[in-house]
Scaffold this active site. Structure first.
Site, mmCIF file in Angstrom:
data_model
loop_
_atom_site.group_PDB
_atom_site.id
_atom_site.type_symbol
_atom_site.label_atom_id
_atom_site.label_comp_id
_atom_site.label_asym_id
_atom_site.label_seq_id
_atom_site.Cartn_x
_atom_site.Cartn_y
_atom_site.Cartn_z
ATOM 1 N N CYS A 83 0.838 -1.204 0.000
ATOM 2 C CA CYS A 83 0.000 0.000 0.000
ATOM 3 C C CYS A 83 0.871 1.251 0.000
ATOM 4 O O CYS A 83 1.747 1.395 0.855
ATOM 5 C CB CYS A 83 -0.917 -0.011 1.224
ATOM 6 S SG CYS A 83 -1.971 1.454 1.292
ATOM 7 N N LYS A 122 2.506 -9.606 1.222
ATOM 8 C CA LYS A 122 2.074 -9.103 -0.091
ATOM 9 C C LYS A 122 2.897 -7.860 -0.404
ATOM 10 O O LYS A 122 2.952 -6.933 0.408
ATOM 11 C CB LYS A 122 0.592 -8.767 -0.073
ATOM 12 C CG LYS A 122 0.069 -8.163 -1.373
ATOM 13 C CD LYS A 122 -1.455 -8.225 -1.417
ATOM 14 C CE LYS A 122 -2.008 -7.621 -2.702
ATOM 15 N NZ LYS A 122 -2.407 -6.225 -2.549
ATOM 16 N N GLY A 216 -8.252 -8.962 -7.286
ATOM 17 C CA GLY A 216 -8.802 -7.894 -6.460
ATOM 18 C C GLY A 216 -10.012 -7.252 -7.100
ATOM 19 O O GLY A 216 -11.154 -7.653 -6.866
HETATM 20 C C1 LIG Z 1 -10.453 0.137 -3.138
HETATM 21 C C2 LIG Z 1 -9.223 -0.729 -3.016
HETATM 22 C C3 LIG Z 1 -8.730 -1.016 -1.757
HETATM 23 C C4 LIG Z 1 -7.604 -1.834 -1.625
HETATM 24 N N1 LIG Z 1 -7.184 -2.166 -0.358
HETATM 25 C C5 LIG Z 1 -6.169 -3.051 -0.227
HETATM 26 C C6 LIG Z 1 -5.801 -3.552 1.057
HETATM 27 O O1 LIG Z 1 -6.411 -3.233 2.085
HETATM 28 N N2 LIG Z 1 -4.759 -4.420 1.109
HETATM 29 C C7 LIG Z 1 -4.089 -4.835 -0.008
HETATM 30 O O2 LIG Z 1 -3.172 -5.636 0.076
HETATM 31 N N3 LIG Z 1 -4.418 -4.382 -1.226
HETATM 32 C C8 LIG Z 1 -5.446 -3.512 -1.358
HETATM 33 N N4 LIG Z 1 -5.805 -3.094 -2.608
HETATM 34 C C9 LIG Z 1 -5.015 -3.540 -3.770
HETATM 35 C C10 LIG Z 1 -5.532 -4.859 -4.317
HETATM 36 O O3 LIG Z 1 -5.477 -5.868 -3.328
HETATM 37 C C11 LIG Z 1 -4.683 -5.322 -5.483
HETATM 38 O O4 LIG Z 1 -3.357 -5.532 -5.070
HETATM 39 C C12 LIG Z 1 -4.678 -4.333 -6.650
HETATM 40 O O5 LIG Z 1 -5.952 -3.766 -6.862
HETATM 41 C C13 LIG Z 1 -4.195 -5.026 -7.924
HETATM 42 O O6 LIG Z 1 -4.928 -6.194 -8.190
HETATM 43 P P1 LIG Z 1 -6.234 -6.220 -9.157
HETATM 44 O O7 LIG Z 1 -5.794 -5.664 -10.470
HETATM 45 O O8 LIG Z 1 -6.631 -7.663 -9.197
HETATM 46 O O9 LIG Z 1 -7.254 -5.350 -8.484
HETATM 47 C C14 LIG Z 1 -6.931 -2.315 -2.768
HETATM 48 C C15 LIG Z 1 -7.456 -2.023 -4.029
HETATM 49 C C16 LIG Z 1 -8.592 -1.248 -4.166
HETATM 50 C C17 LIG Z 1 -9.153 -0.972 -5.542
#
Ligand SMILES: Cc1cc2nc3c(=O)[nH]c(=O)nc-3n(C[C@H](O)[C@H](O)[C@H](O)COP(=O)(O)O)c2cc1C
Length: 320
Positions: A83, A122, A216
């Site tokens: 993050c 992560k 995600g």
């Molecule tokens: C609204 C939002 C909140 C997120 N909160 C977290 C979180 O609390 N912890 C985390 O590891 N990643 C968080 N992420 C990142 C996602 O876990 C992920 O790593 C990122 O969106 C890329 O993967 P994706 O393309 O499958 O979404 C968040 C993403 C979004 C959109």
């Protein structure tokens, strides 16, 4: 996913797949140690298997939180090193820890000593002007030495200054090859790929090169995709034949929860993307949105479900 997911969302996602591992949103060690712990860590036993994600960097606090998480029944403890938000940087955790692999290693070792459930991390492939080849390698060595059970890699850099968290999920390019190389160089480390995986079919393709895939945004925004997880990845029947059936099976949970307090919208907001490209999908969303401005009960969800077909657009050519 902070702001998006919660225990209601996880309960619903569990109706769509028995096998996918679900994660909590990130909870800081400060919140777990000093906040309303019962509320923050609450989950339904049907949500298993379920991981608790922590944000923090102080090994003792991480160990204490890991122990608390294990004691209340989480199946895995995961440390967030991905993050990039300002708040998280101010607290010296999240993605900025990519530059402090030794400290992350100490945190992992402390958590491993505290619990017997898996401890995972992560991360990103790098931050700022770090070279992803060297930075991810050093990072992986540190957490592998510390005994981490898996490394989930969001396959893009994070820029700690100048990009918002949202931009940091979109602007830095995805580099899946870097994650594949990591797996090849660390055959004994469980490597999970994350970032931009839009479908279960895409996840399956990555699984030829890595041990796992994390989804995600696609999972949240289009939860119907999760119905394919058990058949396509685990060789098991889907839990329900259709998104419609899964949503109907959510009703007893909603009734239980509404009796205890939250409003319908707090629960059904996670279903907005349940139908895509089927006749009535838009009518479903519109009807469900009514939950935000009413004190309706689950009958509102059932009425919304009655507006939508389970058949895909190819089968019934009606505008959704
Ligand atoms: C609204 C939002 C909140 C997120 N909160 C977290 C979180 O609390 N912890 C985390 O590891 N990643 C968080 N992420 C990142 C996602 O876990 C992920 O790593 C990122 O969106 C890329 O993967 P994706 O393309 O499958 O979404 C968040 C993403 C979004 C959109």
């Amino acid at each position: 996913m902070m702001e998006w997911t919660d225990r209601h969302c996880r309960f619903f996602h569990r109706l769509l797949t028995r096998r996918a591992l679900l994660y909590s949103e990130m909870l800081t060690t400060g919140a777990v140690l000093n906040g309303d712990r019962a509320r923050l860590l609450r989950f339904d036993r049907d949500e298993h298997p379920l991981a608790l994600q922590l944000g923090g960097s102080e090994p003792r606090a991480l160990a204490d939180c890991a122990r608390i998480g294990a004691d209340v029944g989480f199946d895995e403890i995961n440390l967030n090193v991905g993050c990039p938000s300002d708040r998280v940087q101010d607290g010296r955790f999240g993605a900025c820890l990519m530059a402090e692999p030794a400290l992350v290693g100490d945190g992992v070792a402390a958590m491993k000593a505290a619990v017997s459930i898996p401890v995972t991390v992560k991360c990103r492939i790098a931050v700022d002007d770090q070279d992803p080849e060297a930075a991810l390698e050093l990072f992986a060595q540190a957490i592998e030495r510390a005994g981490a059970d898996a490394l989930i890699v969001h396959a893009r850099k994070a820029w700690l200054k100048g990009l918002s968290p949202k931009e940091n999920r979109e602007v830095p390019p995805l580099d899946y090859e870097r994650v594949y190389r990591l797996k090849a160089a660390h055959p004994r480390l469980t490597v999970v790929l994350n970032g931009g995986v839009g479908s279960v079919e895409d996840a399956r393709a990555h699984l030829a090169r890595v041990d796992g895939v994390m989804m995600g945004r696609a999972a949240y925004q289009e939860p119907w995709r999760l119905l394919a997880v058990d058949p396509a990845l685990f060789g098991e029947d889907a839990r329900f034949a259709s998104p419609n059936d899964a949503a109907a099976a959510f009703v007893p949970y909603i009734e239980r929860e509404l009796a205890a307090g939250p409003r319908l919208h707090a629960i059904t907001r996670h279903l907005h993307g349940l139908f895509r490209a089927v006749p009535g999908a838009r009518a479903f969303r519109r009807h469900l949105a009514g939950a935000a401005t009413s004190n309706a009960g689950p009958e509102l969800l059932l009425a919304a479900l009655s507006l939508v077909s389970d058949r895909p657009r190819e089968a019934v050519d009606v505008a959704a």
